[in-house]
Design a protein around this motif. Structure first.
Motif, mmCIF file in Angstrom:
data_model
loop_
_atom_site.group_PDB
_atom_site.id
_atom_site.type_symbol
_atom_site.label_atom_id
_atom_site.label_comp_id
_atom_site.label_asym_id
_atom_site.label_seq_id
_atom_site.Cartn_x
_atom_site.Cartn_y
_atom_site.Cartn_z
ATOM 1 N N TYR A 130 44.747 108.765 6.679
ATOM 2 C CA TYR A 130 45.325 107.739 5.795
ATOM 3 C C TYR A 130 46.128 108.363 4.658
ATOM 4 N N THR A 131 45.654 109.491 4.143
ATOM 5 C CA THR A 131 46.372 110.150 3.064
ATOM 6 C C THR A 131 47.741 110.627 3.537
ATOM 7 N N ALA A 132 47.849 111.041 4.779
ATOM 8 C CA ALA A 132 49.152 111.449 5.328
ATOM 9 C C ALA A 132 50.149 110.287 5.255
ATOM 10 N N VAL A 133 49.700 109.095 5.611
ATOM 11 C CA VAL A 133 50.566 107.909 5.541
ATOM 12 C C VAL A 133 50.939 107.621 4.088
ATOM 13 N N LEU A 134 49.950 107.654 3.213
ATOM 14 C CA LEU A 134 50.191 107.377 1.797
ATOM 15 C C LEU A 134 51.188 108.372 1.200
ATOM 16 N N LYS A 135 50.977 109.647 1.428
ATOM 17 C CA LYS A 135 51.858 110.668 0.837
ATOM 18 C C LYS A 135 53.276 110.575 1.408
ATOM 19 N N ALA A 136 53.396 110.236 2.663
ATOM 20 C CA ALA A 136 54.728 110.044 3.252
ATOM 21 C C ALA A 136 55.440 108.869 2.589
ATOM 22 N N LEU A 137 54.722 107.770 2.386
ATOM 23 C CA LEU A 137 55.310 106.604 1.720
ATOM 24 C C LEU A 137 55.708 106.936 0.286
ATOM 25 N N GLU A 138 54.860 107.656 -0.421
ATOM 26 C CA GLU A 138 55.195 108.043 -1.796
ATOM 27 C C GLU A 138 56.465 108.896 -1.817
ATOM 28 N N TYR A 139 56.572 109.819 -0.875
ATOM 29 C CA TYR A 139 57.769 110.658 -0.817
ATOM 30 C C TYR A 139 59.017 109.803 -0.550
ATOM 31 N N VAL A 140 58.915 108.897 0.394
ATOM 32 C CA VAL A 140 60.059 108.033 0.725
ATOM 33 C C VAL A 140 60.456 107.201 -0.485
ATOM 34 N N LYS A 141 59.495 106.600 -1.154
ATOM 35 C CA LYS A 141 59.788 105.765 -2.331
ATOM 36 C C LYS A 141 60.475 106.562 -3.437
ATOM 37 N N SER A 186 35.298 100.971 6.511
ATOM 38 C CA SER A 186 34.881 102.042 5.623
ATOM 39 C C SER A 186 35.325 101.768 4.188
ATOM 40 N N GLN A 187 34.376 101.564 3.312
ATOM 41 C CA GLN A 187 34.665 101.237 1.910
ATOM 42 C C GLN A 187 35.384 102.365 1.168
ATOM 43 N N ASN A 188 35.128 103.612 1.536
ATOM 44 C CA ASN A 188 35.761 104.723 0.809
ATOM 45 C C ASN A 188 37.259 104.843 1.126
ATOM 46 N N LEU A 189 37.729 104.141 2.152
ATOM 47 C CA LEU A 189 39.159 104.168 2.488
ATOM 48 C C LEU A 189 39.947 103.055 1.787
ATOM 49 N N ILE A 190 39.256 102.078 1.228
ATOM 50 C CA ILE A 190 39.914 100.916 0.608
ATOM 51 C C ILE A 190 40.913 101.322 -0.484
ATOM 52 N N PRO A 191 40.583 102.266 -1.398
ATOM 53 C CA PRO A 191 41.569 102.626 -2.424
ATOM 54 C C PRO A 191 42.872 103.199 -1.837
ATOM 55 N N VAL A 192 42.759 104.032 -0.818
ATOM 56 C CA VAL A 192 43.955 104.617 -0.195
ATOM 57 C C VAL A 192 44.759 103.525 0.509
ATOM 58 N N ILE A 193 44.074 102.666 1.236
ATOM 59 C CA ILE A 193 44.747 101.590 1.964
ATOM 60 C C ILE A 193 45.403 100.607 0.997
ATOM 61 N N SER A 194 44.772 100.350 -0.120
ATOM 62 C CA SER A 194 45.364 99.458 -1.130
ATOM 63 C C SER A 194 46.673 100.032 -1.656
ATOM 64 N N LYS A 195 46.708 101.341 -1.891
ATOM 65 C CA LYS A 195 47.946 101.990 -2.358
ATOM 66 C C LYS A 195 49.034 101.905 -1.293
ATOM 67 N N ILE A 196 48.645 102.078 -0.024
ATOM 68 C CA ILE A 196 49.609 101.963 1.071
ATOM 69 C C ILE A 196 50.203 100.559 1.093
ATOM 70 N N LYS A 197 49.346 99.550 0.968
ATOM 71 C CA LYS A 197 49.825 98.159 1.007
ATOM 72 C C LYS A 197 50.793 97.851 -0.130
ATOM 73 N N ILE A 198 50.551 98.415 -1.293
ATOM 74 C CA ILE A 198 51.468 98.206 -2.429
ATOM 75 C C ILE A 198 52.824 98.847 -2.128
ATOM 76 N N LEU A 199 52.812 100.053 -1.571
ATOM 77 C CA LEU A 199 54.057 100.771 -1.306
ATOM 78 C C LEU A 199 54.907 100.123 -0.210
ATOM 79 N N ILE A 200 54.272 99.439 0.728
ATOM 80 C CA ILE A 200 55.049 98.857 1.832
ATOM 81 C C ILE A 200 55.575 97.458 1.524
ATOM 82 N N GLN A 201 55.199 96.881 0.395
ATOM 83 C CA GLN A 201 55.605 95.507 0.076
ATOM 84 C C GLN A 201 57.116 95.316 0.082
#
Length: 134
Positions: free
Chosen positions: A49-60, A90-105
């Motif tokens: 999940y972090t790979a997806v998040l970091k890729a989105l952050e880089y693109v943004k 998995s509850q420990n993934l929710i913060p990462v997934i929440s950040k992903i959802k914000i970035l893809i809006q």
């Protein structure tokens, strides 16, 4: 602009030393960026999940006219969960997934596709290179 992004997470032990890697291609199939970084002691799913998040952050941070992102990954679980076909338990993934959802809006079109591991060798190499440097 349409981007294809290959992502991968690695964990030697689960949890264990973990890292992520991603490689970005433009619509002409030209590699335009690659990155891999160590994450510390984490689970493989967290690294994926972090790979997806970091890729989105880089693109943004680096592209303003992206109309579509195609994520390609060898984690079927992550592809299905981000596509909304599998529930995220998995509850420990929710913060990462929440950040992903914000970035893809702001994106008009995004997709997540599961691919065989052999087709994901560049992202896998980035993740493993980061682990090998620790």
């Amino acid at each position: 602009m349409i981007l294809s992004i290959y992502t991968d997470g690695a964990s030697r032990g689960n949890p264990g030393k973990a890292s992520y890697g991603f490689v970005i291609f433009n619509e002409d199939k030209k590699k335009i960026y690659e990155e891999g970084k160590y994450l510390g002691i984490k689970t493989n799913n967290f690294a994926e999940y972090t790979a997806v998040l970091k890729a989105l952050e880089y693109v943004k941070q680096n592209f303003s006219l992206v109309t579509e992102i195609k994520f390609l990954m060898d984690s079927k679980l992550v592809a299905e969960q981000l596509s909304g076909r599998y529930k995220i338990k998995s509850q420990n993934l929710i913060p990462v997934i929440s950040k992903i959802k914000i970035l893809i809006q702001s994106l008009k079109k995004i997709s997540y596709k599961h691919i065989p591991r052999l087709e994901n060798s560049l992202a896998d190499a980035e993740a493993n290179k980061a682990l090998d440097l620790t």
